[in-house]
Scaffold this active site. Structure first.
Site, mmCIF file in Angstrom:
data_model
loop_
_atom_site.group_PDB
_atom_site.id
_atom_site.type_symbol
_atom_site.label_atom_id
_atom_site.label_comp_id
_atom_site.label_asym_id
_atom_site.label_seq_id
_atom_site.Cartn_x
_atom_site.Cartn_y
_atom_site.Cartn_z
ATOM 1 N N CYS A 1 1.014 5.426 12.008
ATOM 2 C CA CYS A 1 1.819 5.305 10.792
ATOM 3 C C CYS A 1 3.309 5.268 11.081
ATOM 4 O O CYS A 1 4.107 5.081 10.176
ATOM 5 C CB CYS A 1 1.496 6.441 9.822
ATOM 6 S SG CYS A 1 1.717 8.075 10.498
ATOM 7 N N GLY B 1 0.819 -1.202 0.000
ATOM 8 C CA GLY B 1 0.000 0.000 0.000
ATOM 9 C C GLY B 1 0.854 1.253 0.000
ATOM 10 O O GLY B 1 0.519 2.258 -0.642
ATOM 11 N N THR B 2 1.983 1.196 0.716
ATOM 12 C CA THR B 2 2.896 2.345 0.746
ATOM 13 C C THR B 2 3.413 2.664 -0.651
ATOM 14 O O THR B 2 3.461 3.835 -1.060
ATOM 15 C CB THR B 2 4.078 2.058 1.692
ATOM 16 O OG1 THR B 2 3.579 1.894 3.020
ATOM 17 C CG2 THR B 2 5.094 3.188 1.662
ATOM 18 N N HIS C 1 -3.633 -6.121 2.551
ATOM 19 C CA HIS C 1 -3.635 -6.760 3.864
ATOM 20 C C HIS C 1 -4.570 -6.060 4.848
ATOM 21 O O HIS C 1 -4.824 -6.573 5.934
ATOM 22 C CB HIS C 1 -2.217 -6.869 4.428
ATOM 23 C CG HIS C 1 -1.677 -5.603 5.019
ATOM 24 N ND1 HIS C 1 -1.083 -4.636 4.262
ATOM 25 C CD2 HIS C 1 -1.626 -5.161 6.296
ATOM 26 C CE1 HIS C 1 -0.692 -3.646 5.044
ATOM 27 N NE2 HIS C 1 -1.010 -3.939 6.287
#
Length: 365
Positions: free
Chosen positions: A312, A76-77, A198
């Site tokens: 985060c 996702g990053t 995920h």
């Protein structure tokens, strides 16, 4: 599911969800059918390409977008980085400035910093909602892209994406949807959007980048969609989650409402985030005179796995920039996020042990 004493209860699904049964089954099947490089022209490569294309089509259908708009990334990053920086590069002739809300995930902030471009942060309300008046007052003449998350990963507050898009006058909008994709329908008005498998029960190592057809986007990095078994598993999990989300969201929304009501009555405890316009499965609260790390450790000892610190940058346990931007207490905070297996007994038992855990920690001071 029974919630007998001593059973461990995982309440950190916002960080990662156990592999969905549909994903496990799809992954096992793809290991035999899609092991080859899908870019190759031989038989095994074409077979892998077919599986990849099917996964792309399934993902697009579940998200309500076109298959040709979907690209898979390694996380996702990475999807966030590619999405934001690609729009920034594509709008280079328009301007250089990157504008983002003050509560964006660190992945957005790091990508903006890495670009070397000038940046501007937009303040938020105490609930975490972006201040639309502040955004509307910004001169966007020299702006390449605006970033606004769909929902906050720490406190769950939903952002008014369509209203944000309406204020931009054609400036591309990047949306980090990692916290909400799969659980909620995608908002409208964005040019590029990122999601993380995920977070909905797919395997780690799969991100999803969606770039609207016609958007001025230039890929900042070479792409590589070769982890086909994991990609297929993520698509299978997404389809399953979307099919069951209406029922699950109602159940989670009710359980979180229960938690918010009880926790909000505890002395020296503040529940943060929007009380209603929020993700259905997530709640964060801050406790006076309690160290967040100590509370997480105490709850873990009691069998409840929760998160604290900045969601985060949790490995550093740094104070949360999200809570700071909201004007909320940045220490002694705990985030709970429910999963498919969380039931009323789990929540009830958590609410029974929480007050005692807080009192014991305060007594040590």
């Amino acid at each position: 599911m029974s919630s007998e004493p001593g059973r461990r209860v995982y309440l950190d699904s916002a960080s990662g969800v156990p592999l969905h049964p549909a994903a496990r089954e799809a992954f096992a099947a793809a290991l035999d059918a899609a092991y080859a490089d899908p870019r190759r022209l031989h038989h095994a490569g074409r077979a892998a390409r077919l599986v990849l294309d099917n996964a792309r089509a399934a993902t697009a259908e579940a998200l309500g977008v076109r298959p040709e708009e979907v690209t898979f990334t390694a996380s996702g990053t990475e999807a966030v980085h590619r999405g934001l920086l690609g729009l920034h590069r594509g709008a280079a002739r328009r301007g250089a400035q990157i504008v983002h809300t003050a509560v964006e995930h660190s992945a957005v902030l790091h990508a903006a910093e890495w670009s070397g471009a000038p940046t501007r942060s937009i303040a938020v309300e105490p609930t975490g909602r972006v201040r639309l008046d502040d955004l509307g007052a910004v001169d966007l003449t020299d702006t390449s892209v605006v970033a606004c998350q769909s929902a906050n990963h720490e406190v769950g507050t939903l952002q008014p994406i369509a209203e944000v898009a309406g204020l931009l006058g054609g400036v591309p909008l990047f949306v980090d949807a990692c916290a909400s994709a799969g659980r909620l329908a995608l908002p409208e008005g964005w040019s590029a959007l990122a999601a993380s498998a995920h977070k909905w029960g797919g395997p780690p190592g799969v991100g999803v980048l969606v770039v609207r057809r016609g958007a001025r986007w230039r890929d900042p990095f070479p792409d590589d969609e070769r982890n086909v078994p994991a990609i297929l598993a993520s698509a299978a999990a997404l389809q399953a989650v979307v099919a069951e989300r209406e029922t699950e969201n109602l159940r989670h929304h009710s359980l979180i409402g229960w938690i918010r009501g009880v926790v909000g009555e505890l002395e020296g405890v503040e529940v943060v985030g929007d009380p209603s316009d929020r993700l259905p499965h997530l709640v964060t609260f801050s406790c006076l005179y309690v160290d967040g790390e100590a509370l997480v450790t105490e709850l873990d000892r009691l069998g409840f796995e929760v998160a604290s610190g900045s969601a985060c940058t949790a490995s550093t346990l740094e104070p949360s920039h999200v809570l700071a931007a909201m004007g909320a207490l940045t220490h002694g905070n705990v985030r709970l996020s429910l999963g498919r297996d969380t039931d009323e007994e789990d929540v009830g038992r958590f609410l029974e042990v929480l007050p005692g855990a807080i009192e014991r920690l305060r007594a040590r001071l």
